[in-house]
Design an enzyme around this catalytic site. Structure first.
Site, PDB file in Angstrom:
ATOM      1  N   GLN A 282      -8.073  -8.725  -8.682  1.00 19.09           N
ATOM      2  CA  GLN A 282      -8.025  -7.309  -9.045  1.00 19.09           C
ATOM      3  C   GLN A 282      -6.585  -6.843  -9.214  1.00 19.09           C
ATOM      4  O   GLN A 282      -5.710  -7.173  -8.418  1.00 19.09           O
ATOM      5  CB  GLN A 282      -8.715  -6.472  -7.966  1.00 19.09           C
ATOM      6  CG  GLN A 282      -8.570  -4.968  -8.179  1.00 19.09           C
ATOM      7  CD  GLN A 282      -9.536  -4.148  -7.351  1.00 19.09           C
ATOM      8  OE1 GLN A 282     -10.732  -4.363  -7.400  1.00 19.09           O
ATOM      9  NE2 GLN A 282      -9.005  -3.211  -6.581  1.00 19.09           N
TER      10      GLN A 282
ATOM     11  N   ARG B 229       2.041  -7.153  -9.172  1.00 18.22           N
ATOM     12  CA  ARG B 229       2.346  -6.491  -7.897  1.00 18.22           C
ATOM     13  C   ARG B 229       2.453  -7.482  -6.741  1.00 18.22           C
ATOM     14  O   ARG B 229       2.860  -7.103  -5.633  1.00 18.22           O
ATOM     15  CB  ARG B 229       1.281  -5.438  -7.584  1.00 18.22           C
ATOM     16  CG  ARG B 229      -0.105  -6.006  -7.366  1.00 18.22           C
ATOM     17  CD  ARG B 229      -1.142  -4.958  -7.093  1.00 18.22           C
ATOM     18  NE  ARG B 229      -2.405  -5.579  -6.698  1.00 18.22           N
ATOM     19  CZ  ARG B 229      -3.293  -5.047  -5.891  1.00 18.22           C
ATOM     20  NH1 ARG B 229      -3.064  -3.856  -5.351  1.00 18.22           N
ATOM     21  NH2 ARG B 229      -4.399  -5.677  -5.602  1.00 18.22           N
TER      22      ARG B 229
ATOM     23  N   HIS C 161       0.837   2.540 -10.360  1.00 18.54           N
ATOM     24  CA  HIS C 161      -0.090   3.052  -9.335  1.00 18.54           C
ATOM     25  C   HIS C 161       0.654   3.957  -8.343  1.00 18.54           C
ATOM     26  O   HIS C 161       0.799   3.642  -7.163  1.00 18.54           O
ATOM     27  CB  HIS C 161      -0.715   1.858  -8.608  1.00 18.54           C
ATOM     28  CG  HIS C 161      -1.964   2.157  -7.860  1.00 18.54           C
ATOM     29  ND1 HIS C 161      -2.100   3.223  -6.996  1.00 18.54           N
ATOM     30  CD2 HIS C 161      -3.150   1.510  -7.841  1.00 18.54           C
ATOM     31  CE1 HIS C 161      -3.309   3.197  -6.464  1.00 18.54           C
ATOM     32  NE2 HIS C 161      -3.972   2.163  -6.976  1.00 18.54           N
TER      33      HIS C 161
ATOM     34  N   ARG D  37       0.854  -1.191   0.000  1.00 17.19           N
ATOM     35  CA  ARG D  37       0.000   0.000   0.000  1.00 17.19           C
ATOM     36  C   ARG D  37       0.887   1.237   0.000  1.00 17.19           C
ATOM     37  O   ARG D  37       1.433   1.632   1.019  1.00 17.19           O
ATOM     38  CB  ARG D  37      -0.909   0.007   1.228  1.00 17.19           C
ATOM     39  CG  ARG D  37      -1.782   1.254   1.360  1.00 17.19           C
ATOM     40  CD  ARG D  37      -2.832   1.338   0.271  1.00 17.19           C
ATOM     41  NE  ARG D  37      -3.808   0.252   0.383  1.00 17.19           N
ATOM     42  CZ  ARG D  37      -4.742  -0.015  -0.525  1.00 17.19           C
ATOM     43  NH1 ARG D  37      -4.817   0.731  -1.625  1.00 17.19           N
ATOM     44  NH2 ARG D  37      -5.581  -1.025  -0.351  1.00 17.19           N
TER      45      ARG D  37
ATOM     46  N   GLU E  45      -1.720   8.130 -11.639  1.00 18.47           N
ATOM     47  CA  GLU E  45      -1.289   6.809 -12.099  1.00 18.47           C
ATOM     48  C   GLU E  45      -1.363   6.724 -13.617  1.00 18.47           C
ATOM     49  O   GLU E  45      -2.445   6.738 -14.187  1.00 18.47           O
ATOM     50  CB  GLU E  45      -2.188   5.739 -11.483  1.00 18.47           C
ATOM     51  CG  GLU E  45      -2.448   5.941  -9.991  1.00 18.47           C
ATOM     52  CD  GLU E  45      -3.661   5.158  -9.495  1.00 18.47           C
ATOM     53  OE1 GLU E  45      -4.003   4.127 -10.110  1.00 18.47           O
ATOM     54  OE2 GLU E  45      -4.266   5.570  -8.494  1.00 18.47           O
TER      55      GLU E  45
ATOM     56  N   ASP F 240     -11.938   9.037  -7.674  1.00 20.50           N
ATOM     57  CA  ASP F 240     -11.480   7.837  -8.382  1.00 20.50           C
ATOM     58  C   ASP F 240     -11.877   8.000  -9.847  1.00 20.50           C
ATOM     59  O   ASP F 240     -12.968   7.612 -10.260  1.00 20.50           O
ATOM     60  CB  ASP F 240     -12.113   6.581  -7.781  1.00 20.50           C
ATOM     61  CG  ASP F 240     -11.447   5.304  -8.281  1.00 20.50           C
ATOM     62  OD1 ASP F 240     -10.603   5.393  -9.194  1.00 20.50           O
ATOM     63  OD2 ASP F 240     -11.778   4.213  -7.772  1.00 20.50           O
TER      64      ASP F 240
END
Length: 322
Positions: free
Chosen positions: A106, A111, A191, A81, A296, A236
């Site tokens: 997702q 990652r 990201h 995170r 991003e 978002d």
């Protein structure tokens, strides 16, 4: 006498070699990381788990430019995170059925996979002779995936992720190669969590007139009508087909970051705000949303297709403007 291009000179004594960037590998297993430090003090840290950039310091190593949660998992137990997680081969929740990525979690598997450190670049264009930049390469291949990921996405590919540290910038570029007989489609995203002082004083420019999908408003489509994006609640948004290459982050009216896209046409702007930040167990402190904003870059509007042997490359350069 033969004319040798590199014959010694009788007139000038050789100068002392310039100091070089230092590259260190530390930790074990999923906690292994690569740290590069320039002679002038700037540094970058990359966790091999996810090839996640977890720190980038400029201004002689005094200014941290990336936000990292205090509860970020750095042991390989889950995606990190904060920093710059690598999203591949699908952005967000995958299509429910009928697509090669439908069985993936997702944001895909990049990652949450352990990457291989391929080394410090020795090419002249990547490593400045003065030590003012250094390029680190990381690789992930289909043969290196977990059994679960390989079963969910049984396609042959190769990823090379290049992280280049310079005095005032950080470049992160990913190359995707189809190494199999079958064509495949993918999405990719970097990201990036940028560290700022006060979200209430932040504005983002370079998106005027661009259409975006607002995930907070039921994935409805809008057009950016203001010259600057300001954040006063959960944001978002997926901005697509952006004509200009640079998206800028200003703080208190002063330039803080330039995010320059390279062969990528989309940008996600994200901030979880109060309630969503509290709801995420690995987001800490709860008020951390006030000190970060995600800008991003990616290719997430539709799919990139690669046939056998084809390569796609895209990435970003983030400039610290302090």
């Amino acid at each position: 006498m033969a004319n040798r291009a590199n014959r010694p000179s009788a007139l000038n004594a050789p100068s002392a070699a310039a100091p070089e960037a230092q590259v260190d590998i530390s930790g074990t297993g999923a906690s292994s990381k690569v740290t590069a430090t320039l002679p002038s003090g700037e540094s970058v840290e990359v966790l091999l788990y996810g090839a996640t950039v977890t720190s980038w310091k400029s201004s002689g190593g005094k200014t941290e430019n990336l936000w990292l949660s205090e509860k970020a998992a750095l042991d390989g137990s889950k995606a990190v995170r904060g920093g710059i997680p690598v999203v591949f081969p699908v952005f967000g929740p995958p299509p429910k059925s009928g697509h090669a990525t439908s069985s993936l979690p997702q944001h895909g598997f990049a990652r949450t996979s352990r990457w291989e450190f391929l080394g410090k670049s020795t090419s002249e264009d990547a490593v400045d002779a003065s030590g003012s930049s250094v390029k680190l390469d990381f690789g992930l291949y289909s043969s290196g995936l977990s059994e679960e990921a390989r079963t969910a996405w049984p396609l042959d590919f190769g990823l090379v992720y290049s992280v280049t540290l310079s005095k005032d910038s950080l470049s992160t570029v990913m190359s995707v190669r189809n190494e199999g007989e079958t064509s495949f489609e993918f999405q990719m995203l970097l990201h990036t969590y940028l560290k700022i002082k006060d979200i209430s004083k932040v504005s983002i420019t370079g998106l005027l007139g661009v259409e975006y999908v607002d995930k907070v408003l039921n994935a409805s489509t809008h057009k950016q009508s203001d010259a600057a994006v300001t954040i006063t609640g959960e944001v978002d948004r997926v901005y697509s087909s952006i004509p200009q290459d640079t998206t800028s982050v200003l703080e208190d009216g002063k330039p803080r970051f330039d995010v320059v896209r390279d062969n990528l046409s989309d940008t996600v702007v994200w901030n979880p705000w109060t309630e969503k930040a509290k709801a995420m167990g690995d987001f800490s402190p709860d008020t951390g949303f006030k000190e970060m904003v995600c800008v991003e870059v990616g290719s997430v509007n539709g799919w990139q297709k690669l046939d056998k042997g084809e390569v796609f490359e895209g990435g970003q350069t983030i400039k610290s403007l302090l």
